[in-house]
Design an enzyme around this catalytic site. Sequence first.
Site, PDB file in Angstrom:
ATOM      1  N   MET A 100       4.333   5.258   5.393  1.00  0.00           N
ATOM      2  CA  MET A 100       3.765   4.279   6.320  1.00  0.00           C
ATOM      3  C   MET A 100       2.609   3.588   5.619  1.00  0.00           C
ATOM      4  O   MET A 100       1.970   4.164   4.742  1.00  0.00           O
ATOM      5  CB  MET A 100       3.299   4.966   7.599  1.00  0.00           C
ATOM      6  CG  MET A 100       4.374   5.828   8.237  1.00  0.00           C
ATOM      7  SD  MET A 100       3.854   6.653   9.758  1.00  0.00           S
ATOM      8  CE  MET A 100       4.070   5.320  10.936  1.00  0.00           C
ATOM      9  N   GLY A 146       0.805  -1.214   0.000  1.00  0.00           N
ATOM     10  CA  GLY A 146       0.000   0.000   0.000  1.00  0.00           C
ATOM     11  C   GLY A 146       0.836   1.260   0.000  1.00  0.00           C
ATOM     12  O   GLY A 146       1.824   1.380  -0.725  1.00  0.00           O
ATOM     13  N   CYS A 147       0.461   2.213   0.838  1.00  0.00           N
ATOM     14  CA  CYS A 147       1.078   3.535   0.835  1.00  0.00           C
ATOM     15  C   CYS A 147       2.572   3.512   1.149  1.00  0.00           C
ATOM     16  O   CYS A 147       3.289   4.448   0.800  1.00  0.00           O
ATOM     17  CB  CYS A 147       0.363   4.440   1.835  1.00  0.00           C
ATOM     18  SG  CYS A 147      -1.371   4.759   1.437  1.00  0.00           S
ATOM     19  N   VAL A 148       3.043   2.475   1.818  1.00  0.00           N
ATOM     20  CA  VAL A 148       4.461   2.417   2.183  1.00  0.00           C
ATOM     21  C   VAL A 148       5.331   1.946   1.025  1.00  0.00           C
ATOM     22  O   VAL A 148       6.561   2.074   1.076  1.00  0.00           O
ATOM     23  CB  VAL A 148       4.665   1.503   3.414  1.00  0.00           C
ATOM     24  CG1 VAL A 148       4.654   0.036   3.030  1.00  0.00           C
ATOM     25  CG2 VAL A 148       5.946   1.845   4.166  1.00  0.00           C
ATOM     26  N   ALA A 149       4.737   1.412  -0.040  1.00  0.00           N
ATOM     27  CA  ALA A 149       5.508   0.721  -1.072  1.00  0.00           C
ATOM     28  C   ALA A 149       6.403   1.638  -1.888  1.00  0.00           C
ATOM     29  O   ALA A 149       7.405   1.177  -2.442  1.00  0.00           O
ATOM     30  CB  ALA A 149       4.572  -0.050  -2.002  1.00  0.00           C
TER      31      ALA A 149
END
Length: 353
Positions: A339, A137-140
């Site tokens: 994160m 998700g957003c951390v990738a």
Amino acid sequence: MSVIAGVFGALPPYRYSQRELTDSFVSIPDFEGYEDIVRQLHASAKVNSRHLVLPLEKYPKLTDFGEANKIFIEKAVDLGVQALAGALDESGLRPEDLDVLITATVTGLAVPSLDARIAGRLGLRADVRRVPLFGLGCVAGAAGVARLHDYLRGAPDGVAALVSVELCSLTYPGYKPTLPGLVGSALFADGAAAVVAAGVKRAQDIGADGPDILDSRSHLYPDSLRTMGYDVGSAGFELVLSRDLAAVVEQYLGNDVTTFLASHGLSTTDVGAWVTHPGGPKIINAITETLDLSPQALELTWRSLGEIGNLSSASVLHVLRDTIAKPPPSGSPGLMIAMGPGFCSELVLLRWH
């Protein structure tokens, strides 16, 4: 050490104001009775406009997950090819120069994965190493840059690329309103980005002048699986978003950052560029407060949120591109922060030339 040689952001052609998107959401029959909260959430999101992969009028007719996923594969490959071609062009490199291709997405499913499809379209070598990332998700975005560095530390003559494609608008077929979903409807959008990086010897050969990647740090937080993510079912992806998300950021991120920086003899006051994922106003404010940053420190993060919304993994790479275009003084450290589901953080230490 490795060096960023090129970063390119790609956005789909359909751009809408937040007001247009709000009006579209409240017109959905299943949203009857939710108009006030939708308008309140959309107004407070600090998002002015977003890009979508389809014209707005097409979405009410898209009710089947399989149909949405077919569109995802087609459009994600198109945007991924555009992003990677742009990053290679900025780097002065050719597709056949790539040794490793990492792809990141959490908004659609593809087997063969996006990297295989992009490799065929762009003419990458048959022996290119492919690493598809799903579920971060957003951390990738930050995690993908960190994994580029992990490879290139042992391959000083190597070239590696990350392609992130997120089509958040296609995760809603058959959608029924939930509070996390309503929050997501105010923030998320579609887009892609690519980063090309080179090992230290290859970077010297091609004259790469982007920031150095010095180190990275991952932290998976305990008992936090339901903080953020998706529940995947016949109707598509149902957003999981805990109301405690900002509190989790405040609990862990400050120590993560100060400990990581201290291991390199640095503190937050030494950081000249904060390359931070624009998760939303509450998250950006939580990061600012827990790290005791000035209001201007995350200016590019706020600007990205306002102009294009939250692109999940691709967003922090758009902020990276904007930071490279408006760099801090030579020699300044930079810190990339993202994160995401797990719940976890990824930190990447940069140094500007």
